[in-house]
Structures are given as structure tokens and as C-alpha cells.
Design a protein around this motif. Structure first.
Motif, PDB file in Angstrom:
ATOM      1  N   PHE A  44       0.844  -1.188   0.000  1.00  0.00           N
ATOM      2  CA  PHE A  44       0.000   0.000   0.000  1.00  0.00           C
ATOM      3  C   PHE A  44       0.880   1.239   0.000  1.00  0.00           C
ATOM      4  N   SER A  45       0.555   2.185  -0.871  1.00  0.00           N
ATOM      5  CA  SER A  45       1.353   3.411  -0.943  1.00  0.00           C
ATOM      6  C   SER A  45       0.434   4.591  -1.234  1.00  0.00           C
ATOM      7  N   PRO A  46       0.959   5.831  -1.099  1.00  0.00           N
ATOM      8  CA  PRO A  46       0.123   6.999  -1.404  1.00  0.00           C
ATOM      9  C   PRO A  46      -0.528   6.918  -2.787  1.00  0.00           C
ATOM     10  N   ALA A  47       0.163   6.332  -3.744  1.00  0.00           N
ATOM     11  CA  ALA A  47      -0.409   6.259  -5.101  1.00  0.00           C
ATOM     12  C   ALA A  47      -1.723   5.479  -5.114  1.00  0.00           C
ATOM     13  N   ASP A  48      -1.858   4.487  -4.221  1.00  0.00           N
ATOM     14  CA  ASP A  48      -3.107   3.724  -4.169  1.00  0.00           C
ATOM     15  C   ASP A  48      -4.284   4.609  -3.786  1.00  0.00           C
ATOM     16  N   LEU A  49      -3.995   5.622  -3.001  1.00  0.00           N
ATOM     17  CA  LEU A  49      -5.082   6.508  -2.567  1.00  0.00           C
ATOM     18  C   LEU A  49      -5.524   7.452  -3.684  1.00  0.00           C
ATOM     19  N   ASP A  50      -4.625   7.748  -4.617  1.00  0.00           N
ATOM     20  CA  ASP A  50      -5.002   8.671  -5.693  1.00  0.00           C
ATOM     21  C   ASP A  50      -6.219   8.165  -6.458  1.00  0.00           C
ATOM     22  N   GLY A  51      -6.316   6.867  -6.608  1.00  0.00           N
ATOM     23  CA  GLY A  51      -7.426   6.319  -7.380  1.00  0.00           C
ATOM     24  C   GLY A  51      -8.641   5.962  -6.544  1.00  0.00           C
ATOM     25  N   CYS A  52      -8.568   6.206  -5.243  1.00  0.00           N
ATOM     26  CA  CYS A  52      -9.653   5.770  -4.355  1.00  0.00           C
ATOM     27  C   CYS A  52     -10.753   6.815  -4.312  1.00  0.00           C
ATOM     28  N   ARG A  53     -11.977   6.437  -4.651  1.00  0.00           N
ATOM     29  CA  ARG A  53     -13.087   7.394  -4.656  1.00  0.00           C
ATOM     30  C   ARG A  53     -13.931   7.311  -3.399  1.00  0.00           C
ATOM     31  N   ASP A  54     -13.477   6.536  -2.427  1.00  0.00           N
ATOM     32  CA  ASP A  54     -14.185   6.494  -1.144  1.00  0.00           C
ATOM     33  C   ASP A  54     -13.691   7.665  -0.295  1.00  0.00           C
ATOM     34  N   ALA A 256       4.942   3.193   8.027  1.00  0.00           N
ATOM     35  CA  ALA A 256       4.628   2.566   6.738  1.00  0.00           C
ATOM     36  C   ALA A 256       5.259   3.310   5.564  1.00  0.00           C
ATOM     37  N   GLY A 257       6.064   4.322   5.875  1.00  0.00           N
ATOM     38  CA  GLY A 257       6.801   5.005   4.817  1.00  0.00           C
ATOM     39  C   GLY A 257       6.008   6.056   4.046  1.00  0.00           C
ATOM     40  N   PHE A 258       4.849   6.455   4.543  1.00  0.00           N
ATOM     41  CA  PHE A 258       4.064   7.496   3.847  1.00  0.00           C
ATOM     42  C   PHE A 258       4.612   8.892   4.130  1.00  0.00           C
ATOM     43  N   ILE A 259       5.194   9.082   5.305  1.00  0.00           N
ATOM     44  CA  ILE A 259       5.841  10.358   5.626  1.00  0.00           C
ATOM     45  C   ILE A 259       7.207  10.034   6.218  1.00  0.00           C
ATOM     46  N   ASP A 260       8.110  10.999   6.171  1.00  0.00           N
ATOM     47  CA  ASP A 260       9.484  10.695   6.579  1.00  0.00           C
ATOM     48  C   ASP A 260       9.896  11.369   7.882  1.00  0.00           C
ATOM     49  N   ARG A 261       9.003  12.179   8.457  1.00  0.00           N
ATOM     50  CA  ARG A 261       9.294  12.729   9.774  1.00  0.00           C
ATOM     51  C   ARG A 261       7.975  13.016  10.482  1.00  0.00           C
ATOM     52  N   LEU A 262       8.056  13.398  11.734  1.00  0.00           N
ATOM     53  CA  LEU A 262       6.835  13.623  12.521  1.00  0.00           C
ATOM     54  C   LEU A 262       6.733  15.086  12.933  1.00  0.00           C
ATOM     55  N   PRO A 263       5.532  15.651  12.924  1.00  0.00           N
ATOM     56  CA  PRO A 263       5.362  17.016  13.417  1.00  0.00           C
ATOM     57  C   PRO A 263       5.372  17.028  14.940  1.00  0.00           C
TER      58      PRO A 263
END
Lengths: 412, 412
Positions: A44-54, A256-263
Motif C-alpha cells: 500500500f502506498s500513497p499512489a493507491d489513494l489517488d485512485g480511491c473514490r471512497d 509505513a513510509g508514507f511520511i518521513d518525519r513527525l510534526p
């Protein structure tokens, strides 16, 4: 639940199978749901969300502890708007501010995220009745989400709960028990009743799945920011569940590698009830406080999720900012006038904290900050009127209008 | 405005250029915006929407009368959820029911669609101040959308407007004039003031662009139904602008080839204020009525958009259904208990009308019906409490809880 490993006690480290009716650890500690992040990363990666219409919280299924076959809840929860708030930022002297308006959820608060999760888990547990105690928003969101899904609900609220929240509960058909006492009293009576009758427990600090629902607020913020991590995320804090959930979402995304640091988190509490911030500021264990603020949703003198909340604030190298009721009312006006957002008192407390942190020099004005507005101001109209005043009343006559304008020095 | 041809008077047929500050015809008639449907059909199809990630009313730009360069409004208006409401359908004895919850808009009513349009057109007109009269929702939506975009607002509301709507107005920083009189009196004073000071006019029956904003509710319904036309769409009716706008959206879609037939409208008014339905039922011209209903948003004794509304109902071979205040309160309870939706009285009046139409045998139980919930019940908490009652109050004690349950015959 392909990616869920187990639940782990945040206090003693004991591990539990993630069954649907999970509550707290034998030691009394709160449980935390752990995932197989390597497997999520592989699938699962950010690209999978680009196509998600939910466009609801359920778009993040791989990050959520629900069975693959569990249907989503009937009401559309989540995917609330994230606004770039340049007008308010200018007023505050901050370079970049975003507002996440979670008052746009079906029952008008962030709590819908946890309640939708509770409905799914209650169904998985084979329950037909769900119960909770709440300062108001968790209650009305549970009542609404449960009604839509065909569950019975028993809801315990303190007598101080604003009328808007109580009206919602009654319309949604909940059995509502108003407890003539504090939130602490309300929580205790609900616990006794839940134990006695075996209802599914939606108390957020007891049921470890609810933080997992709440964490979708930060999953969304990060997706809406195209995975660009802000410097700070500010949240109002009561029981501690919301800030703990928000932090869990951020850590999950990082693992999960979606972001590389924390706020860094900004924990904002009301002066009249700030046991968690006091613990952060003094470095001592938290101690109970009175519930002395108009921000009813965060008036929690005995925070039930102190362990997770304090850990979240500390791990993020977060700030603890405390604001007065006057500063909260001021933030209601500011958000309304500059950005067209009407938040309830606890809903705008995060924003009040950003203003305060800037005034105290705790954050750099060049920072990028996200503020979560956690509930709609329509829930507590009395506080809205208190913040903004009453309108002028005139007879239907132009001369009367002219003199009303003159009296108020309005020059159209 | 590539696809806009002009505005045409619905009464005398006179044609006007579609300038931003357009109001009514010289003859007093309301204007209607006409498009080049052949050009829309050539350039734009349902497939274009599949790839569109703008989930707001602005996803339908080719159908909207705004300049290509006009930025969208700051608040996220539109794309409210359309729920398949099987639990309520079963209760009503109807095969297929959908609920469009437009209370999920930024200021919690359908009126945000018209107000967002007003903000865009005011900006195109070079105005810095917008004014309107309103029973409440148009007012609060204008105040919110305008505040977010940096406009000043002058708002005229009748003294009966519920507290929730007034609180919104004040928080959004509007100059609010509460008129001690009827909606008719309020409208008249606002007109005089707008003429005197030259503010941009957001009165929906005066400004022909506002129906074009409102029509996005049916554009969305049809897209959410994958362009499958229902048998009926039910709407509460006051001034007549909303049902006229809904019909315009359907006709536009039909003219542009997005749908191949039109549904029938169900116009629902309150018994105590139903001038338009009375005109439909008697076949005579409409005559003013008193404003005698708790559904404040549709308590309009002198409907300003009667021409368009009556034409819409008649063209659609629509039904005119009239309901009592008790039936409206019953619909509030029904929507809450079966579907978790809390609508304000006028917001649920369409649903009350569907129930009544089924009881009277006016619609076939095998029909597919869409009901638009036009506003959130949090705007009028008093009516919510009146519909659903007050909760039980108990001291924090199990024995007290047991006896409260016994007294109410609650057996957990």
C-alpha cells in the motif's frame, strides 16, 4: 484484519489478541493496536489513494483494525475539509496555517470517527447495544452512527452537557441518562451499568479501537497536505484520546513510509481544567482537577487516557499551552470572522492555543501549523452568543434602521 | 462564461446580458439564466466527471454562470452525502428511498450553494459588501461564505429566527438587523436598504444567479445516482427558490444529454403557510398567507419566487403535499431514529411529505424517491427537544438508575 498483529498494553507491555470486544489490560493499562508495517508498506502506498473514490475515513482500510468483510458504516464520516487559512494566519502573524474543520462530520464533531469504528467493532462482536459516557460529542456521535446502523444505545452524559448535544441524542433515539454530577461521576456510573448489562463499550479510553478511528484525522491531514509534514499540529485536549489517536495516525504513516518525519503536537487545555498540561509543564504525574471551563467537551478533570496522551505529547517534543475561557471565546470570533468557521468552545481551543503560543514566542512565526477544529459551534449556541453578542433589534422602518446604525456607529 | 447565453424574464420573455449584478426584469419578473446546451453537450459528458477530484459544487463549472477565471469560494460547499435509506423506507412502506443530507454543508444548510454563488458573483461585480434578508439559513450561509472570502455583510432576519442561526451570524461578524415583524416586513426593509446603499444583493428571488447555485443539489443527486432518474424528488418549499433551482438543474442535465427523462417533484409545505401548494391544488393564482408554522425556514407568506416555483411543480407534473407541524416533528424523530440524520423542521418537511403522500395513496410504494434534507437540526435545538423530549436525570448512583429505568419501563 490482515495487517493487525495484536494489542499491547502501554503500561506493562502485555500482548492480547485483537478480538472485537477488547477492553483494557489486566493491569489496568490502556491497550494499543499494533500493525505489521512492513506488510502495509509492501502492499500500500500513497499512489493507491489517488485512485480511491471512497472519500470517507474508510479509504484508509489497511491502517484500520476492521475485518475485511465488515461493511462501512452508513453515515459518511471523515474527509472533512482542510482549509488553507491565510486570512487568520495574517491576523495571528503566522506564515502558514491550515484548519481541519471536523465539525463537518455527520453529527458535527470529530467523535464520529471513533463512533463509526465502535459501530463496526460492535457488529463484529455480535452486539446489538452500545453504551458510553461522554461530555456530549462522543454521545451524540455514537447515538447517530448507531441509529443509522440499527443498534440500541445507552448514553450517560453529565447534566452540564449543552442543549444541542442533548437534542441530538434524543432525536437519534438513544436511552439518555443525564447524571447529576461531574464527568467523573458520569463515567463511573456508565462503567457500572456496562459491566452489569454487558453492552458493547464505546468509552474511548477503555476500547482500544476508538483511537484507531480517531487517528484517521491525521491520516487525512497528511494526505490533504500531499504528505508534506507540517511543523505543528494543535489539538484541544480533554480525556486525551483525540491527541493520542492523532499521534498514532502520524506514527503509523511514518512506520509505513508514507511520511518521513513527525510534526510536533501542541496540546491545548483550558486553564480551569488542565491536568495533562500541568503534568507536562511540571514533569510530575498528573493529578485530578476541577472541571472549570465553558469548553465542556474538554472539561475532564480525571483524564482516562492520560498514559497515551502524555506519551504522545512527550514523544513529539510537543508543547503544552493553556488558555483562558476568554481566549477561547476570542478564538471563536476570530475563526468566524476571518474564515467563516463556527466552532464550539473546545473546537476552537486548539486555535486559541496557537495564538497564545505565538504571543509567548513558543513557536516560530515562519512555521507551518495545522489546527483541528473538533466540533461545530451549533452544538453550543449559548457560548456562541456569549462570544459574539446579540444582534440589534429594529422595527420594520428605515428611520429606525438609520438611528440603530447611528447608535452603533455603523456607516454603510 | 463560455456556455451562458443570456438571462430571460420568466414573465415577459425579455432578454438581458448576464452581467454580474443582474437583478429582476423591468416588468418585475424573475430572470432565468440560459445556456448553450449544444455546446455543453459537445464539450462535456458524465465521463469527464469521473476523473474530477473537486468534490464540491464547483465540479459542475460548465453548468454554472461564473467567469472562467473566478476562483472557487473558500468554504467547501456541496457534494453532501446521498444515503440509501433502507431503514426509513421499510418504516414508510416505500421500496427505494434516498436522502440527500444537505445539512452537511459548511454552515449546515443547502443555502450555502446559493451563498457561494453570491460570493463569486459579488467579486465579479467588484463589490465589497453583500446583503440579504432571510428566514435564517440564507443569512448564516451568506455571512459564513462571505466572511471566509473577506466581504462585509448586512443581514436582515425576522425576530422569530432560531437562536442557532442568529449565533452563526454574529460569530461570522455580520452586521445583523433583527426586524421586529414578519419575513415580508424583513424583506421589504432589506430591499429599501440595499437600494439606498448599493450593496450586492443576495436575495434569492431577486438575483438570478442564486438558483444556479442551488441547482447543484440536483446535479449532485443525479451524479450520485449514476444518472439513473428517480421517480420523485421531494423538497420543502418556502420562497420557492430551492424547488425552482432543483428543477433548473434537472432540466439543464436533460438538455445537455446527461439524463434522458425528468423526475416528478413533490412540493411540501406546512399547513400553516402553504400559498404555493394552495395555488397548485386550487388552480388559482397564489395569495398571501400568514406564517404559522414551526418550520421557520419555509414560513414564507409572500413567496418571492412563486413564478418559477409554480412553473417547476407544474412542468414536472408534480405533487403538492401539505403537512402539519406534528407531522414535521414526527419526521424529525423518524429520520433521527432510523437513519441517524438530525434535520431542522423545514429540513425534514420533504420527508414528512413523502410519508403523507404514501398514506394518501398519491405515490406508488414501488417508486424510487429522493428526499432532500435541507438543514441541520442543530440550528433549531428547541424544535429538536420538542420533537424528542427531555432525557431522564438521575443522581450518580446505580439504585437511582435502576428505579429510573423501572419507572420508564426500560429493561436493558
Amino acid at each position: 484484519m490482515k495487517y493487525v498483529r495484536h494489542a499491547r498494553c502501554v503500561r506493562c507491555g502485555a500482548i492480547y489478541e485483537a478480538v472485537p470486544a477488547l477492553t483494557t489490560c489486566r493491569c489496568g493499562g490502556i491497550l494499543d493496536i499494533e500493525y505489521d508495517y512492513e506488510a502495509i508498506r509492501a502492499d500500500f502506498s500513497p499512489a493507491d489513494l489517488d485512485g480511491c473514490r471512497d472519500y470517507s475515513m474508510w479509504r484508509y482500510r489497511p491502517f484500520l483494525p476492521v475485518e475485511d468483510g465488515s461493511p462501512p458504516t452508513p453515515l459518511r464520516v471523515g474527509w472533512s475539509p482542510l482549509y488553507r487559512a491565510d486570512r487568520l494566519a495574517r491576523t495571528l502573524g503566522l506564515r502558514t496555517l491550515y484548519l481541519k474543520d471536523d465539525g463537518q462530520n455527520p453529527t458535527s464533531s470529530l467523535k464520529d470517527r471513533a463512533s463509526a469504528m465502535a459501530v463496526v467493532k460492535a457488529r463484529e462482536a455480535g452486539a446489538d447495544t452500545i453504551a458510553c459516557s461522554s461530555t456530549g460529542n462522543a454521545a451524540s456521535s455514537l447515538a447517530g452512527n448507531a441509529a443509522a446502523a440499527g443498534f440500541h444505545t445507552y448514553i450517560f452524559v453529565p447534566a452540564r452537557a449543552p442543549k444541542g448535544k442533548v437534542a441530538q441524542l434524543m432525536i437519534f433515539g438513544a436511552a439518555v441518562i443525564t447524571v447529576d454530577g461531574s464527568y467523573e461521576d458520569t463515567f463511573a456510573l456508565s462503567k457500572e451499568a456496562i459491566d452489569r448489562w454487558g453492552w458493547y463499550n464505546r468509552n474511548a479510553a477503555i476500547n482500544p479501537y476508538l483511537s484507531e478511528g480517531k487517528k484517521t484525522v491525521t491520516l487525512e491531514i497528511m494526505e490533504q497536505l500531499h504528505w508534506q509534514v507540517p511543523d505543528y499540529i494543535a489539538l484541544s485536549v480533554g480525556d486525551g484520546c483525540t491527541i493520542a489517536g492523532a499521534w498514532k495516525g502520524l506514527k503509523d504513516l511514518c512506520a509505513a513510509g508514507f511520511i518521513d518525519r513527525l510534526p510536533r503536537l501542541i496540546s491545548v487545555q483550558a486553564e480551569g481544567c488542565c491536568p495533562l498540561n500541568r503534568a507536562i509543564q511540571t514533569g510530575e504525574p498528573w493529578r485530578p482537577m476541577e472541571e472549570n471551563t465553558l469548553a465542556d467537551s474538554i472539561a475532564v478533570g480525571v483524564p482516562r487516557n492520560a498514559d497515551k496522551a502524555l506519551a504522545a505529547i512527550r514523544e513529539s517534543r510537543g508543547l503544552a499551552v493553556t488558555v483562558s475561557d476568554e481566549e477561547i471565546l476570542d478564538a471563536m470570533r476570530l475563526l468566524g470572522r476571518t474564515q467563516g468557521i463556527f466552532g464550539e468552545p473546545a473546537g476552537v481551543t486548539g486555535t486559541a492555543g496557537i495564538k497564545k503560543a505565538l504571543e509567548l514566542g513558543l513557536i516560530d512565526p515562519d512555521s507551518t501549523v495545522v489546527s483541528v477544529v473538533t466540533g461545530n459551534g451549533l452544538k453550543d449556541v449559548q457560548s456562541g452568543i456569549r462570544a459574539a453578542g446579540e444582534p440589534m433589534l429594529v422595527p420594520p422602518d428605515m428611520d429606525a434602521l438609520l438611528s440603530a446604525f447611528a447608535q452603533r456607529r455603523i456607516a454603510p
